[in-house]
Design an enzyme around this catalytic site. Structure first.
Site, PDB file in Angstrom:
ATOM      1  N   HIS A  56      33.284  40.551  72.205  1.00  0.00           N
ATOM      2  CA  HIS A  56      33.664  41.714  71.385  1.00  0.00           C
ATOM      3  C   HIS A  56      34.947  41.434  70.613  1.00  0.00           C
ATOM      4  O   HIS A  56      35.856  40.759  71.090  1.00  0.00           O
ATOM      5  CB  HIS A  56      33.747  42.993  72.223  1.00  0.00           C
TER       6      HIS A  56
ATOM      7  N   ASP B  78      42.115  40.180  75.489  1.00  0.00           N
ATOM      8  CA  ASP B  78      40.834  40.883  75.691  1.00  0.00           C
ATOM      9  C   ASP B  78      40.438  41.506  74.348  1.00  0.00           C
ATOM     10  O   ASP B  78      40.955  42.550  73.982  1.00  0.00           O
ATOM     11  CB  ASP B  78      41.005  41.956  76.765  1.00  0.00           C
TER      12      ASP B  78
ATOM     13  N   GLU C 131      33.322  47.670  71.526  1.00  0.00           N
ATOM     14  CA  GLU C 131      32.984  47.485  72.947  1.00  0.00           C
ATOM     15  C   GLU C 131      33.809  48.407  73.825  1.00  0.00           C
ATOM     16  O   GLU C 131      33.308  48.988  74.788  1.00  0.00           O
ATOM     17  CB  GLU C 131      33.227  46.020  73.340  1.00  0.00           C
ATOM     18  N   GLU C 132      35.104  48.530  73.481  1.00  0.00           N
ATOM     19  CA  GLU C 132      36.037  49.258  74.351  1.00  0.00           C
ATOM     20  C   GLU C 132      35.769  50.761  74.397  1.00  0.00           C
ATOM     21  O   GLU C 132      36.342  51.471  75.209  1.00  0.00           O
ATOM     22  CB  GLU C 132      37.483  49.009  73.894  1.00  0.00           C
TER      23      GLU C 132
ATOM     24  N   ASP D 284      33.847  37.210  77.988  1.00  0.00           N
ATOM     25  CA  ASP D 284      34.849  38.281  77.970  1.00  0.00           C
ATOM     26  C   ASP D 284      35.976  37.915  78.941  1.00  0.00           C
ATOM     27  O   ASP D 284      35.966  36.842  79.550  1.00  0.00           O
ATOM     28  CB  ASP D 284      34.187  39.617  78.357  1.00  0.00           C
TER      29      ASP D 284
ATOM     30  N   HIS E 105      44.409  45.391  79.084  1.00  0.00           N
ATOM     31  CA  HIS E 105      44.582  46.717  78.470  1.00  0.00           C
ATOM     32  C   HIS E 105      46.036  47.185  78.517  1.00  0.00           C
ATOM     33  O   HIS E 105      46.349  48.298  78.936  1.00  0.00           O
ATOM     34  CB  HIS E 105      43.645  47.755  79.128  1.00  0.00           C
TER      35      HIS E 105
HETATM   36 ZN    ZN Z   1      36.829  42.986  77.019  1.00  0.00          ZN
END
Ligand code: ZN
Length: 359
Positions: free
Chosen positions: A66, A180, A210-211, A233, A321
């Site tokens: 992603h 990420d 994606e998130e 990922d 994140h």
């Molecule tokens: Zn990810």
């Protein structure tokens, strides 16, 4: 080696670009330039996921990462010129206060700001025990009124990205914004570049959104209709204080990981065995994990259009994140070597064995 990653420069470029879910254009353009010389065709699905192909016969093998990252979106500008926001993707409020951000305006200009915090002098001991709710947080861009915020081009709906940076970390690490999943994007681009196998149709897919719920995975799976899918990922490394090693067993530097089970997917058994065999032949250590609290794009590729074998291969990553996360170059390079070998040895015969249910 880390020096190869740094010399190539693609990961750095991708990490420094901003690409909050729904605003992936910068990433799309970087990948387009990086992959174009190696692709026979580049297309996009209706949401903007990037799809490169090489090869015209044999099973369709898709590599998927992603493009988007977690960030924020402007929700409200108050009369005093402070900006309230919604989170895009999942955040922990304790990772947010006093972080520097950039607001991307409609014209593409990036306005520096800071998520304002209250200095400890103004807090009681009781206040300090409670995390600040996200709804109470605001961004300060140094404007004195709503009018001034608007004059700088900022409007409700603008995307906000953590301030970009990229650096080395320890002996073999990389610390940066948005690893990420820019690390996954760079890995997919490199595998696509290196693979030479006339017996398959190889796809490099970089998905959007994606998130916020694996949306580009759904649209790109419908567009590509691959025969097998390999998702690349990042995944939580549990090798820092405060994390339970049973729940989060992955360690930085101990090799790439197979995500065996998550909220939306179970790794395909025969594909898993094939990855294990390939890793064993190459002397590459693998790590394994099951996790019920997250998902990857594999959670759509496994079920769309009748379903297909899917496996998610992940880089153990610290501090996901948040504004800064950390990966290990050795894991990164091993993941590329592993998948290049797997894909170079894939063909109709192997595909037959992987997909056959009886006999
Ligand atoms: Zn990810």
């Amino acid at each position: 080696m880390r020096s190869d990653i740094l010399k190539d420069g693609l990961l750095e470029k991708l990490a420094l670009a901003s690409g909050v879910s729904g605003d992936e254009q910068e990433i799309r353009e970087i990948l387009y330039q990086a992959v174009k010389p190696h692709a026979e065709e580049i297309t996009f699905d209706g949401l903007g996921s990037f799809i490169a192909r090489k090869g015209t016969r044999g099973p369709k093998v898709a590599l998927i990462a992603h493009m988007d990252e977690v960030g924020f979106i402007v929700k409200h500008i108050n009369a005093e010129g402070f900006i309230y926001f919604d989170t895009v993707g999942s955040w922990w409020n304790q990772s947010m206060l006093n972080q520097r951000v950039e607001i991307k305006t409609a014209s593409g200009e990036k306005i520096p700001g800071i998520i304002g915090s209250v200095s400890p002098h103004a807090l009681t001991e009781e206040d300090k025990c409670h995390p600040v709710k996200i709804e109470k947080m605001f961004i300060d861009i140094g404007a004195a009124s709503a009018e001034q915020v608007r004059e700088r081009g900022v409007a409700v709906g603008d995307f906000i990205c953590p301030e970009p940076f990229f650096s080395t970390f320890g002996d073999d690490g990389i610390m940066a914004k948005a690893l990420d999943n820019r690390a996954g994007c760079a890995v997919v681009a490199e595998i696509f570049r290196q693979c030479q196998n006339p017996d398959i149709q190889l796809y490099a897919v970089a998905t959007v959104q994606e998130e916020v719920g694996l949306r580009g995975a759904q649209t790109s799976a419908e567009a590509v209709k691959p025969d097998i899918a390999i998702v690349i990922d990042t995944l939580v490394a549990g090798d820092t204080p405060g994390l339970c090693p049973v729940a989060f067993p992955l360690k930085l530097g101990a090799g790439p990981a197979i995500s065996l089970f998550d909220k939306r997917y179970i790794a395909h058994r025969k594909l898993t065995q094939l990855v294990k065999n390939t890793a064993a032949e190459m002397g590459i250590d693998l790590q394994f994990c099951t996790l019920k609290t997250g998902a990857t794009d594999g959670g759509r590729y496994n079920v769309m259009g009748g379903g297909r074998p899917v496996i998610a291969l992940c880089l153990p990553t610290r501090y996901l994140h948040a504004n800064a996360s950390v990966i290990c170059a050795a894991d990164y390079n091993m993941l590329i070597r592993l998948v290049v070998s797997l894909v170079n040895h894939y063909g109709q015969d192997v595909h037959q064995q992987v997909t056959q249910f009886i006999g």
